[in-house]
Design a protein around this motif. Structure first.
Motif, PDB file in Angstrom:
ATOM      1  N   ARG A  59      56.503 -78.753 -81.095  1.00 32.07           N
ATOM      2  CA  ARG A  59      55.917 -79.064 -79.803  1.00 32.07           C
ATOM      3  C   ARG A  59      55.877 -80.583 -79.638  1.00 32.07           C
ATOM      4  NH1 ARG A  59      50.751 -75.516 -78.247  1.00 32.07           N
ATOM      5  NH2 ARG A  59      52.288 -73.970 -78.944  1.00 32.07           N
ATOM      6  N   GLU A  60      56.261 -81.061 -78.460  1.00 34.18           N
ATOM      7  CA  GLU A  60      56.317 -82.499 -78.233  1.00 34.18           C
ATOM      8  C   GLU A  60      55.462 -82.892 -77.031  1.00 34.18           C
ATOM      9  OE1 GLU A  60      60.277 -83.788 -77.268  1.00 34.18           O
ATOM     10  OE2 GLU A  60      60.420 -82.518 -75.508  1.00 34.18           O
ATOM     11  N   SER A  61      54.987 -84.121 -77.083  1.00 33.79           N
ATOM     12  CA  SER A  61      54.193 -84.639 -75.980  1.00 33.79           C
ATOM     13  C   SER A  61      55.096 -84.993 -74.815  1.00 33.79           C
ATOM     14  CB  SER A  61      53.426 -85.873 -76.440  1.00 33.79           C
ATOM     15  OG  SER A  61      52.744 -86.456 -75.361  1.00 33.79           O
ATOM     16  N   VAL A  62      54.671 -84.638 -73.619  1.00 36.13           N
ATOM     17  CA  VAL A  62      55.397 -84.978 -72.398  1.00 36.13           C
ATOM     18  C   VAL A  62      54.665 -86.091 -71.653  1.00 36.13           C
ATOM     19  CG1 VAL A  62      56.220 -84.127 -70.186  1.00 36.13           C
ATOM     20  CG2 VAL A  62      56.337 -82.653 -72.208  1.00 36.13           C
ATOM     21  N   ALA A  63      53.386 -85.889 -71.398  1.00 37.21           N
ATOM     22  CA  ALA A  63      52.578 -86.877 -70.688  1.00 37.21           C
ATOM     23  C   ALA A  63      51.118 -86.640 -71.028  1.00 37.21           C
ATOM     24  CB  ALA A  63      52.787 -86.777 -69.179  1.00 37.21           C
ATOM     25  N   THR A  64      50.393 -87.724 -71.252  1.00 41.18           N
ATOM     26  CA  THR A  64      48.968 -87.607 -71.573  1.00 41.18           C
ATOM     27  C   THR A  64      48.182 -88.635 -70.781  1.00 41.18           C
ATOM     28  OG1 THR A  64      49.135 -89.118 -73.452  1.00 41.18           O
ATOM     29  CG2 THR A  64      49.387 -86.770 -73.921  1.00 41.18           C
ATOM     30  N   ILE A  65      46.927 -88.310 -70.522  1.00 44.42           N
ATOM     31  CA  ILE A  65      46.033 -89.236 -69.847  1.00 44.42           C
ATOM     32  C   ILE A  65      44.763 -89.372 -70.669  1.00 44.42           C
ATOM     33  CG2 ILE A  65      45.124 -87.400 -68.343  1.00 44.42           C
ATOM     34  CD1 ILE A  65      44.695 -89.626 -66.203  1.00 44.42           C
ATOM     35  N   MET A  66      44.396 -90.625 -70.948  1.00 45.06           N
ATOM     36  CA  MET A  66      43.176 -90.914 -71.695  1.00 45.06           C
ATOM     37  C   MET A  66      42.225 -91.629 -70.742  1.00 45.06           C
ATOM     38  SD  MET A  66      42.695 -93.123 -75.193  1.00 45.06           S
ATOM     39  CE  MET A  66      43.711 -91.984 -76.110  1.00 45.06           C
ATOM     40  N   GLY A  67      41.033 -91.112 -70.621  1.00 43.78           N
ATOM     41  CA  GLY A  67      40.099 -91.701 -69.676  1.00 43.78           C
ATOM     42  C   GLY A  67      40.564 -91.456 -68.247  1.00 43.78           C
ATOM     43  N   ALA A  68      40.392 -92.458 -67.407  1.00 44.71           N
ATOM     44  CA  ALA A  68      40.703 -92.278 -65.998  1.00 44.71           C
ATOM     45  C   ALA A  68      42.143 -92.621 -65.639  1.00 44.71           C
ATOM     46  CB  ALA A  68      39.749 -93.109 -65.156  1.00 44.71           C
ATOM     47  N   ARG A  99      46.861 -79.433 -72.878  1.00 45.90           N
ATOM     48  CA  ARG A  99      46.024 -79.676 -74.048  1.00 45.90           C
ATOM     49  C   ARG A  99      44.850 -80.557 -73.667  1.00 45.90           C
ATOM     50  NH1 ARG A  99      47.783 -83.272 -79.358  1.00 45.90           N
ATOM     51  NH2 ARG A  99      46.100 -82.608 -80.759  1.00 45.90           N
ATOM     52  N   ALA A 100      43.690 -80.257 -74.222  1.00 49.15           N
ATOM     53  CA  ALA A 100      42.499 -81.088 -74.051  1.00 49.15           C
ATOM     54  C   ALA A 100      41.927 -81.393 -75.421  1.00 49.15           C
ATOM     55  CB  ALA A 100      41.450 -80.368 -73.200  1.00 49.15           C
ATOM     56  N   VAL A 101      41.653 -82.661 -75.637  1.00 51.60           N
ATOM     57  CA  VAL A 101      41.091 -83.097 -76.913  1.00 51.60           C
ATOM     58  C   VAL A 101      39.722 -83.708 -76.646  1.00 51.60           C
ATOM     59  CG1 VAL A 101      41.388 -84.546 -78.944  1.00 51.60           C
ATOM     60  CG2 VAL A 101      43.394 -83.557 -77.810  1.00 51.60           C
ATOM     61  N   SER A 102      38.739 -83.216 -77.357  1.00 49.81           N
ATOM     62  CA  SER A 102      37.401 -83.786 -77.268  1.00 49.81           C
ATOM     63  C   SER A 102      36.912 -84.092 -78.671  1.00 49.81           C
ATOM     64  CB  SER A 102      36.457 -82.808 -76.568  1.00 49.81           C
ATOM     65  OG  SER A 102      36.112 -81.749 -77.447  1.00 49.81           O
ATOM     66  N   ARG A 103      35.717 -84.621 -78.758  1.00 55.24           N
ATOM     67  CA  ARG A 103      35.162 -84.968 -80.068  1.00 55.24           C
ATOM     68  C   ARG A 103      34.805 -83.735 -80.879  1.00 55.24           C
ATOM     69  NH1 ARG A 103      31.235 -89.838 -77.826  1.00 55.24           N
ATOM     70  NH2 ARG A 103      32.890 -90.892 -76.691  1.00 55.24           N
ATOM     71  N   VAL A 104      34.755 -82.593 -80.218  1.00 47.81           N
ATOM     72  CA  VAL A 104      34.352 -81.384 -80.928  1.00 47.81           C
ATOM     73  C   VAL A 104      35.461 -80.346 -81.013  1.00 47.81           C
ATOM     74  CG1 VAL A 104      31.918 -81.701 -80.379  1.00 47.81           C
ATOM     75  CG2 VAL A 104      33.380 -80.365 -78.831  1.00 47.81           C
ATOM     76  N   VAL A 139      41.002 -86.745 -73.964  1.00 45.93           N
ATOM     77  CA  VAL A 139      42.419 -86.804 -73.636  1.00 45.93           C
ATOM     78  C   VAL A 139      42.857 -85.467 -73.043  1.00 45.93           C
ATOM     79  CG1 VAL A 139      44.757 -87.166 -74.523  1.00 45.93           C
ATOM     80  CG2 VAL A 139      42.837 -88.383 -75.558  1.00 45.93           C
ATOM     81  N   LEU A 140      43.632 -85.546 -71.974  1.00 45.19           N
ATOM     82  CA  LEU A 140      44.281 -84.371 -71.390  1.00 45.19           C
ATOM     83  C   LEU A 140      45.779 -84.630 -71.370  1.00 45.19           C
ATOM     84  CD1 LEU A 140      41.965 -83.622 -68.355  1.00 45.19           C
ATOM     85  CD2 LEU A 140      42.527 -81.991 -70.156  1.00 45.19           C
ATOM     86  N   GLY A 141      46.543 -83.578 -71.553  1.00 45.54           N
ATOM     87  CA  GLY A 141      47.962 -83.840 -71.536  1.00 45.54           C
ATOM     88  C   GLY A 141      48.813 -82.604 -71.422  1.00 45.54           C
ATOM     89  N   TRP A 142      50.112 -82.867 -71.229  1.00 46.81           N
ATOM     90  CA  TRP A 142      51.123 -81.824 -71.168  1.00 46.81           C
ATOM     91  C   TRP A 142      52.055 -81.965 -72.361  1.00 46.81           C
ATOM     92  CZ3 TRP A 142      50.896 -77.866 -67.897  1.00 46.81           C
ATOM     93  CH2 TRP A 142      50.127 -77.995 -66.747  1.00 46.81           C
ATOM     94  N   TYR A 143      52.370 -80.836 -72.971  1.00 48.37           N
ATOM     95  CA  TYR A 143      53.284 -80.771 -74.092  1.00 48.37           C
ATOM     96  C   TYR A 143      54.296 -79.673 -73.797  1.00 48.37           C
ATOM     97  CZ  TYR A 143      49.917 -83.623 -76.633  1.00 48.37           C
ATOM     98  OH  TYR A 143      49.100 -84.649 -77.031  1.00 48.37           O
ATOM     99  N   ARG A 144      55.393 -79.690 -74.517  1.00 46.49           N
ATOM    100  CA  ARG A 144      56.385 -78.636 -74.320  1.00 46.49           C
ATOM    101  C   ARG A 144      57.019 -78.268 -75.654  1.00 46.49           C
ATOM    102  NH1 ARG A 144      60.945 -82.022 -70.830  1.00 46.49           N
ATOM    103  NH2 ARG A 144      61.736 -83.320 -72.558  1.00 46.49           N
ATOM    104  N   GLN A 145      57.522 -77.053 -75.674  1.00 48.91           N
ATOM    105  CA  GLN A 145      58.122 -76.548 -76.899  1.00 48.91           C
ATOM    106  C   GLN A 145      59.267 -75.614 -76.567  1.00 48.91           C
ATOM    107  OE1 GLN A 145      55.414 -74.394 -79.503  1.00 48.91           O
ATOM    108  NE2 GLN A 145      56.616 -74.947 -81.300  1.00 48.91           N
ATOM    109  N   THR A 146      60.384 -75.806 -77.263  1.00 46.18           N
ATOM    110  CA  THR A 146      61.501 -74.876 -77.183  1.00 46.18           C
ATOM    111  C   THR A 146      61.622 -74.168 -78.526  1.00 46.18           C
ATOM    112  OG1 THR A 146      63.024 -76.641 -77.823  1.00 46.18           O
ATOM    113  CG2 THR A 146      62.750 -76.231 -75.475  1.00 46.18           C
ATOM    114  N   GLN A 147      62.288 -73.025 -78.506  1.00 48.66           N
ATOM    115  CA  GLN A 147      62.378 -72.207 -79.709  1.00 48.66           C
ATOM    116  C   GLN A 147      63.024 -72.977 -80.847  1.00 48.66           C
ATOM    117  OE1 GLN A 147      64.163 -68.441 -78.947  1.00 48.66           O
ATOM    118  NE2 GLN A 147      63.281 -67.498 -80.763  1.00 48.66           N
ATOM    119  N   GLY A 148      62.391 -72.954 -81.997  1.00 45.23           N
ATOM    120  CA  GLY A 148      62.937 -73.609 -83.178  1.00 45.23           C
ATOM    121  C   GLY A 148      62.630 -75.088 -83.277  1.00 45.23           C
ATOM    122  N   LYS A 149      61.914 -75.618 -82.297  1.00 44.28           N
ATOM    123  CA  LYS A 149      61.581 -77.044 -82.318  1.00 44.28           C
ATOM    124  C   LYS A 149      60.069 -77.240 -82.311  1.00 44.28           C
ATOM    125  CE  LYS A 149      65.749 -78.773 -80.043  1.00 44.28           C
ATOM    126  NZ  LYS A 149      66.277 -79.628 -78.934  1.00 44.28           N
TER     127      LYS A 149
END
Length: 115
Positions: free
Chosen positions: A45-54, A96-101, A33-43
Motif C-alpha cells: 500500500r502506498e501513500s497518495v496524498a495526506t493532510i496534516m493539520g489544516a 486513513r486517519a491517524v490519531s494519538r490513540v 493526519v488524514l490521507g489517501w492510500y492505494r494498493q494494487t494486487q501484489g504490491k
C-alpha cells in the motif's frame, strides 16, 4: 475510535476524472493526519496524498499536478479529486486517519482506469 467511509470509485477511461470522498465519524477531534492510500494486487500500500493539520498537504510524485486533496471540516470529510487518470492509477483506494490513540482505515473503494 474513528470510522471512515469511502465512496466515489468506479471505472473511467484514461484521461478522465473521479472524485473520492471519505467521511469520518467518531473521535475526529483527535485526528492528526488524514490521507489517501492505494494498493494494487501484489504490491505494498502506498501513500497518495495526506493532510496534516489544516493545510499541510503532501502528494506522491506520481500524482502531483493531477490529484488534489481537499478537506471540508464542517462535514468531517476529505476528498480526492483525480484528473487526467492513467491506467497505472488503477487500485483500491483507502482513506486513513491517524490519531494519538489509533490508526484507522476505511474499507476501500476500487478505481479502475481503462486504456
Amino acid at each position: 475510535q474513528v470510522q471512515l467511509v469511502e465512496s466515489g470509485g468506479g471505472l473511467v477511461q484514461a484521461g478522465g476524472s473521479l472524485r473520492l470522498s471519505c467521511a469520518a465519524s467518531g473521535s475526529i477531534s483527535r485526528i492528526d493526519v488524514l490521507g489517501w492510500y492505494r494498493q494494487t494486487q501484489g504490491k505494498q500500500r502506498e501513500s497518495v496524498a495526506t493532510i496534516m493539520g489544516a493545510i499541510r498537504i503532501t502528494y506522491a510524485d506520481s500524482v502531483k499536478g493531477r490529484f488534489t486533496l481537499s478537506r471540508n471540516n464542517a462535514e468531517n470529510t476529505i476528498y480526492l479529486q483525480m484528473n487526467n487518470l492513467k491506467p497505472d492509477d488503477t487500485a483500491v483506494y483507502y482513506c486513513r486517519a491517524v490519531s494519538r490513540v489509533g490508526d484507522y482505515w476505511g474499507q476501500g473503494t476500487q478505481v479502475t482506469v481503462s486504456s
